[in-house]
Scaffold this motif. Sequence first.
Motif, PDB file in Angstrom:
ATOM      1  N   ALA A   1      28.567  24.788  42.174  1.00 33.00           N
ATOM      2  CA  ALA A   1      29.400  25.183  43.303  1.00 33.00           C
ATOM      3  C   ALA A   1      30.430  26.231  42.899  1.00 33.00           C
ATOM      4  O   ALA A   1      30.676  27.196  43.634  1.00 33.00           O
ATOM      5  CB  ALA A   1      30.102  23.957  43.884  1.00 33.00           C
ATOM      6  N   ALA A   2      31.042  26.061  41.734  1.00 35.57           N
ATOM      7  CA  ALA A   2      32.024  27.040  41.270  1.00 35.57           C
ATOM      8  C   ALA A   2      31.376  28.401  41.057  1.00 35.57           C
ATOM      9  O   ALA A   2      31.920  29.440  41.460  1.00 35.57           O
ATOM     10  CB  ALA A   2      32.680  26.552  39.985  1.00 35.57           C
ATOM     11  N   ALA A   3      30.198  28.410  40.424  1.00 34.85           N
ATOM     12  CA  ALA A   3      29.506  29.673  40.181  1.00 34.85           C
ATOM     13  C   ALA A   3      29.136  30.356  41.489  1.00 34.85           C
ATOM     14  O   ALA A   3      29.251  31.587  41.625  1.00 34.85           O
ATOM     15  CB  ALA A   3      28.254  29.421  39.341  1.00 34.85           C
ATOM     16  N   ARG A   4      28.728  29.586  42.479  1.00 33.91           N
ATOM     17  CA  ARG A   4      28.311  30.158  43.758  1.00 33.91           C
ATOM     18  C   ARG A   4      29.501  30.590  44.617  1.00 33.91           C
ATOM     19  O   ARG A   4      29.327  31.359  45.562  1.00 33.91           O
ATOM     20  CB  ARG A   4      27.454  29.143  44.522  1.00 33.91           C
ATOM     21  CG  ARG A   4      26.222  28.665  43.774  1.00 33.91           C
ATOM     22  CD  ARG A   4      25.226  29.769  43.529  1.00 33.91           C
ATOM     23  NE  ARG A   4      24.310  29.920  44.651  1.00 33.91           N
ATOM     24  CZ  ARG A   4      23.546  30.988  44.858  1.00 33.91           C
ATOM     25  NH1 ARG A   4      23.621  32.009  44.053  1.00 33.91           N
ATOM     26  NH2 ARG A   4      22.725  31.032  45.885  1.00 33.91           N
ATOM     27  N   THR A   5      30.698  30.138  44.265  1.00 37.00           N
ATOM     28  CA  THR A   5      31.900  30.531  45.012  1.00 37.00           C
ATOM     29  C   THR A   5      32.436  31.873  44.530  1.00 37.00           C
ATOM     30  O   THR A   5      33.171  32.547  45.250  1.00 37.00           O
ATOM     31  CB  THR A   5      32.972  29.436  44.901  1.00 37.00           C
ATOM     32  OG1 THR A   5      32.438  28.218  45.408  1.00 37.00           O
ATOM     33  CG2 THR A   5      34.217  29.764  45.699  1.00 37.00           C
ATOM     34  N   GLY A   6      32.102  32.288  43.305  1.00 34.87           N
ATOM     35  CA  GLY A   6      32.467  33.632  42.890  1.00 34.87           C
ATOM     36  C   GLY A   6      33.439  33.734  41.745  1.00 34.87           C
ATOM     37  O   GLY A   6      34.090  34.753  41.575  1.00 34.87           O
ATOM     38  N   VAL A   7      33.591  32.699  40.931  1.00 37.41           N
ATOM     39  CA  VAL A   7      34.461  32.768  39.773  1.00 37.41           C
ATOM     40  C   VAL A   7      33.819  33.665  38.711  1.00 37.41           C
ATOM     41  O   VAL A   7      32.594  33.820  38.659  1.00 37.41           O
ATOM     42  CB  VAL A   7      34.707  31.340  39.225  1.00 37.41           C
ATOM     43  CG1 VAL A   7      33.474  30.785  38.556  1.00 37.41           C
ATOM     44  CG2 VAL A   7      35.904  31.293  38.320  1.00 37.41           C
ATOM     45  N   GLY A   8      34.656  34.281  37.854  1.00 39.35           N
ATOM     46  CA  GLY A   8      34.131  35.234  36.885  1.00 39.35           C
ATOM     47  C   GLY A   8      33.426  34.601  35.698  1.00 39.35           C
ATOM     48  O   GLY A   8      32.458  35.152  35.172  1.00 39.35           O
ATOM     49  N   MET A   9      33.918  33.454  35.239  1.00 38.91           N
ATOM     50  CA  MET A   9      33.326  32.772  34.088  1.00 38.91           C
ATOM     51  C   MET A   9      33.648  31.297  34.191  1.00 38.91           C
ATOM     52  O   MET A   9      34.690  30.917  34.733  1.00 38.91           O
ATOM     53  CB  MET A   9      33.890  33.320  32.766  1.00 38.91           C
ATOM     54  CG  MET A   9      33.332  32.630  31.517  1.00 38.91           C
ATOM     55  SD  MET A   9      34.201  33.101  29.976  1.00 38.91           S
ATOM     56  CE  MET A   9      33.638  34.780  29.811  1.00 38.91           C
ATOM     57  N   ILE A  10      32.769  30.474  33.647  1.00 32.22           N
ATOM     58  CA  ILE A  10      32.994  29.032  33.587  1.00 32.22           C
ATOM     59  C   ILE A  10      32.835  28.584  32.140  1.00 32.22           C
ATOM     60  O   ILE A  10      31.861  28.934  31.469  1.00 32.22           O
ATOM     61  CB  ILE A  10      31.992  28.262  34.473  1.00 32.22           C
ATOM     62  CG1 ILE A  10      32.155  28.673  35.941  1.00 32.22           C
ATOM     63  CG2 ILE A  10      32.163  26.754  34.316  1.00 32.22           C
ATOM     64  CD1 ILE A  10      31.069  28.163  36.853  1.00 32.22           C
ATOM     65  N   ARG A  11      33.812  27.805  31.671  1.00 33.47           N
ATOM     66  CA  ARG A  11      33.721  27.148  30.364  1.00 33.47           C
ATOM     67  C   ARG A  11      33.563  25.652  30.606  1.00 33.47           C
ATOM     68  O   ARG A  11      34.330  25.078  31.378  1.00 33.47           O
ATOM     69  CB  ARG A  11      34.977  27.397  29.528  1.00 33.47           C
ATOM     70  CG  ARG A  11      35.214  28.837  29.123  1.00 33.47           C
ATOM     71  CD  ARG A  11      36.383  28.924  28.157  1.00 33.47           C
ATOM     72  NE  ARG A  11      36.741  30.295  27.858  1.00 33.47           N
ATOM     73  CZ  ARG A  11      36.196  31.029  26.899  1.00 33.47           C
ATOM     74  NH1 ARG A  11      35.255  30.492  26.138  1.00 33.47           N
ATOM     75  NH2 ARG A  11      36.574  32.271  26.687  1.00 33.47           N
ATOM     76  N   TYR A  12      32.628  25.038  29.925  1.00 33.20           N
ATOM     77  CA  TYR A  12      32.386  23.607  30.120  1.00 33.20           C
ATOM     78  C   TYR A  12      32.730  22.813  28.872  1.00 33.20           C
ATOM     79  O   TYR A  12      32.306  23.158  27.757  1.00 33.20           O
ATOM     80  CB  TYR A  12      30.931  23.332  30.519  1.00 33.20           C
ATOM     81  CG  TYR A  12      30.671  21.854  30.674  1.00 33.20           C
ATOM     82  CD1 TYR A  12      31.159  21.174  31.788  1.00 33.20           C
ATOM     83  CD2 TYR A  12      30.028  21.126  29.678  1.00 33.20           C
ATOM     84  CE1 TYR A  12      30.985  19.807  31.918  1.00 33.20           C
ATOM     85  CE2 TYR A  12      29.851  19.756  29.804  1.00 33.20           C
ATOM     86  CZ  TYR A  12      30.339  19.107  30.922  1.00 33.20           C
ATOM     87  OH  TYR A  12      30.180  17.751  31.039  1.00 33.20           O
TER      88      TYR A  12
END
Length: 291
Positions: free
Chosen positions: A53-64
């Motif tokens: 969901a975060a990726a599809r909302t348009g954030v630049g990068m995700i760290r897990y």
Amino acid sequence: MVKHASWQEWRCAEARSWIAVPDQSDDKYSRGVLGVCTGSAEYPGAAVLGVQAAARTGVGMIRYLGPAVVAQLVLARRPEVVVGQGRVQAWLLGSGMNAEDLGDAAPDLASAAASGVPLVCDAGALDYARLATGPTIITPHFRELAGLLTRAGASVNPATIAEDPGAWAGRAADLLGVTVLLKGSVTWIADPTGTRFTVSHSPSWLATAGAGDVLGGILGALLATHHEQLQTDAQALPALAATAAWVHAEAARRASGGGPIAALDVADAVPATIAALLAAPTAPSETAAPC
């Protein structure tokens, strides 16, 4: 269920202005880096849903950050996610975690809460809001809010909250000193300054496992894309929360088409929902329904 006159229904006209649209000068860092510490061996899907969901909302990068087995599932769905510590501009914490059995996640949650960046505290991380040093929003459902308030000294049960959820969301915001997004068929957003928003057009099909994890991912992404504004504008947090709830509800409506949906369907409908929101006429909507 009581809805007092002080509550403002959040509509597309309001939501539109809280979508950060990148321009040619933006890069992945300026668009926002979201840290995600969610999921567990028991509920690994929560991490996958929130990250998607975060990726599809348009954030630049995700760290897990999370268990290796969960990280593998996250990477299988979103191979662009970076696993491990690093600079982030907002955190999504606790989805799919059991507060009574956090295990190795506890130090990561505490470190994130004390980092000073905007936080979304969900499920197993709700109690970490008291350690927060930056703008913070909690996202409980009725049962979780009842437990949180009871631990804070205001004994209440879920049935009592269900009788007047708006009032209890407001009391929780005042007592805990954080913005509250209370999940339900109506979403209630309250902050300690007295801001009060509702989102009421969710389809009934959205009452499905994992839907709250998707909402957390949308909200985390919006906080990351507005991290600079959040450091100076206290009113941005409830507005972003209401926008996340609006996008979540409208993505569910779009994915459903009047029929059943699963949580991942909602996450995958977010880009088209945001595109339609940005393309909609600028005149305020007459209803709480889509633009």
